[in-house]
Design an enzyme around this catalytic site. Structure first.
Site, PDB file in Angstrom:
ATOM      1  N   ARG A 104      54.019  53.852  45.755  1.00  0.00           N
ATOM      2  CA  ARG A 104      54.115  53.278  47.088  1.00  0.00           C
ATOM      3  C   ARG A 104      55.146  52.166  47.028  1.00  0.00           C
ATOM      4  NH1 ARG A 104      49.065  50.636  50.395  1.00  0.00           N
ATOM      5  NH2 ARG A 104      49.418  48.884  49.028  1.00  0.00           N
ATOM      6  N   THR A 108      58.362  48.874  51.869  1.00  0.00           N
ATOM      7  CA  THR A 108      58.161  49.729  53.050  1.00  0.00           C
ATOM      8  C   THR A 108      56.758  50.333  53.099  1.00  0.00           C
ATOM      9  OG1 THR A 108      58.857  51.725  51.898  1.00  0.00           O
ATOM     10  CG2 THR A 108      60.596  50.424  52.932  1.00  0.00           C
ATOM     11  N   ASP A 200      44.878  46.447  42.391  1.00  0.00           N
ATOM     12  CA  ASP A 200      45.843  47.514  42.107  1.00  0.00           C
ATOM     13  C   ASP A 200      45.299  48.389  40.986  1.00  0.00           C
ATOM     14  OD1 ASP A 200      48.076  48.937  40.870  1.00  0.00           O
ATOM     15  OD2 ASP A 200      49.334  47.780  42.224  1.00  0.00           O
ATOM     16  N   ASP A 203      47.644  49.101  37.871  1.00  0.00           N
ATOM     17  CA  ASP A 203      47.810  47.914  37.024  1.00  0.00           C
ATOM     18  C   ASP A 203      46.541  47.633  36.227  1.00  0.00           C
ATOM     19  OD1 ASP A 203      50.396  47.544  37.787  1.00  0.00           O
ATOM     20  OD2 ASP A 203      49.994  45.923  39.205  1.00  0.00           O
TER      21      ASP A 203
HETATM   22  C1  PRP Z   1      48.391  53.329  44.373  1.00  0.00           C
HETATM   23  C2  PRP Z   1      47.222  54.283  44.315  1.00  0.00           C
HETATM   24  C3  PRP Z   1      47.639  55.357  45.285  1.00  0.00           C
HETATM   25  C4  PRP Z   1      48.379  54.573  46.347  1.00  0.00           C
HETATM   26  C5  PRP Z   1      47.482  54.387  47.534  1.00  0.00           C
HETATM   27  O1  PRP Z   1      49.449  53.783  43.621  1.00  0.00           O
HETATM   28  O2  PRP Z   1      46.952  54.764  43.032  1.00  0.00           O
HETATM   29  O3  PRP Z   1      48.447  56.363  44.739  1.00  0.00           O
HETATM   30  O4  PRP Z   1      48.688  53.294  45.763  1.00  0.00           O
HETATM   31  O5  PRP Z   1      48.164  53.761  48.568  1.00  0.00           O
HETATM   32  P1  PRP Z   1      48.484  54.507  49.942  1.00  0.00           P
HETATM   33  O6  PRP Z   1      47.229  55.218  50.345  1.00  0.00           O
HETATM   34  O7  PRP Z   1      48.818  53.367  50.849  1.00  0.00           O
HETATM   35  O8  PRP Z   1      49.637  55.429  49.734  1.00  0.00           O
HETATM   36  P2  PRP Z   1      50.758  52.900  43.388  1.00  0.00           P
HETATM   37  O9  PRP Z   1      51.761  53.117  44.452  1.00  0.00           O
HETATM   38  O10 PRP Z   1      50.338  51.470  43.151  1.00  0.00           O
HETATM   39  O11 PRP Z   1      51.385  53.524  42.060  1.00  0.00           O
HETATM   40  P3  PRP Z   1      50.837  53.454  40.555  1.00  0.00           P
HETATM   41  O12 PRP Z   1      49.575  54.292  40.494  1.00  0.00           O
HETATM   42  O13 PRP Z   1      51.941  54.031  39.764  1.00  0.00           O
HETATM   43  O14 PRP Z   1      50.558  52.008  40.232  1.00  0.00           O
HETATM   44  N1  URA Z   2      46.892  50.806  45.900  1.00  0.00           N
HETATM   45  C1  URA Z   2      45.991  50.209  45.063  1.00  0.00           C
HETATM   46  O1  URA Z   2      46.043  50.393  43.834  1.00  0.00           O
HETATM   47  N2  URA Z   2      45.068  49.401  45.616  1.00  0.00           N
HETATM   48  C2  URA Z   2      44.975  49.184  46.934  1.00  0.00           C
HETATM   49  O2  URA Z   2      44.085  48.438  47.374  1.00  0.00           O
HETATM   50  C3  URA Z   2      45.914  49.810  47.773  1.00  0.00           C
HETATM   51  C4  URA Z   2      46.861  50.631  47.235  1.00  0.00           C
END
Ligand code: PRP
Ligand code: URA
Length: 209
Positions: A104, A108, A200, A203
């Site tokens: 994400r 944006t 997150d 993370d």
């Molecule tokens: C997080 C999570 C989802 C997304 C959810 O991933 O694991 O994939 O955000 O958010 P959304 O419903 O608003 O799209 P992230 O983008 O942090 O990537 P990562 O798992 O690589 O940290």
């Molecule tokens: N992605 C995450 O990992 N946590 C949130 O709360 C939203 C998006």
């Protein structure tokens, strides 16, 4: 809410409480994601089709059951979805794994695809998209769109934490897709993080920031 299954089980509820705590360390966080995913698997697979199979017990012949058709495909959305794979695979050892990389964009909030690797015969397989977080729903919609474009047989979505905004987003695009949640939270904050959520997920799973 139609097509939303919140897994209201005491074990899931207590493990979700532990996982939400901000001082839960990475090792325990990872173990909890795995354990909750295993517990969710029971409900996630409830309506898989079975077929009869003849077997012989030490006492007599009898008819048992096996899961019908091609092996199921688990589709973790990278990175955080990876944390849910092992817990589900413990119960479905033959499951194939398809990887979809989406992050994400921090500014944006739009989903950005960077990887897609799916197993063969995808059109004959039931898919379970896994990701701990369903926030705006953008990432889930993107993953479902990719799977649909490959003609996958059926899709379920399984997340640890969801919120009304994410559900609305997925179901406005794909009303028939069942969404399984370990917890349904209040909503999003101004940065589109789930409240109370767990922060997150990627993370916390991988010890990054
Ligand atoms: C997080 C999570 C989802 C997304 C959810 O991933 O694991 O994939 O955000 O958010 P959304 O419903 O608003 O799209 P992230 O983008 O942090 O990537 P990562 O798992 O690589 O940290
Ligand atoms: N992605 C995450 O990992 N946590 C949130 O709360 C939203 C998006």
């Amino acid at each position: 809410m139609k097509n939303v299954i919140v897994l209201d089980h005491p074990l899931i509820k207590s493990k979700m409480t532990q996982i939400r705590r901000k001082d839960t360390p990475t090792k325990m966080f990872k173990e909890l994601v795995k354990e909750i995913s295993t517990l969710m698997c029971y409900e996630l697979t409830r309506d898989l089709e079975t077929e009869e199979v003849e077997i012989e017990t030490p006492i007599s012949k009898t008819v048992g059951y096996k899961i019908k058709g091609e092996d199921i495909v688990l589709v973790p959305i990278l990175r955080a979805g990876l944390g849910m794979v092992e817990g589900i695979q413990d119960l479905i050892p033959n499951a194939k794994i398809g990887h979809i990389g989406i992050y994400r964009d921090h500014k944006t909030l739009q989903p950005v695809e960077y990887l897609c690797k799916l197993p063969p015969n995808i059109a004959k397989r039931d898919a379970i998209v896994i990701d701990p977080m369903l926030a705006t729903g953008g990432s889930a919609v993107k993953a479902i769109e990719i799977l649909k474009s490959h003609g996958v047989k059926s899709i379920r979505l399984a997340c640890l934490v969801g919120c009304p905004e994410g559900i609305e987003m997925v179901h406005s695009h794909y009303p028939d897709i069942p969404i399984y949640l370990a917890a349904l939270d209040k909503g999003l904050n101004e940065k589109s993080y789930i409240v109370p959520g767990l922060g997150d997920a990627g993370d916390r799973l991988f010890g990054t920031q």
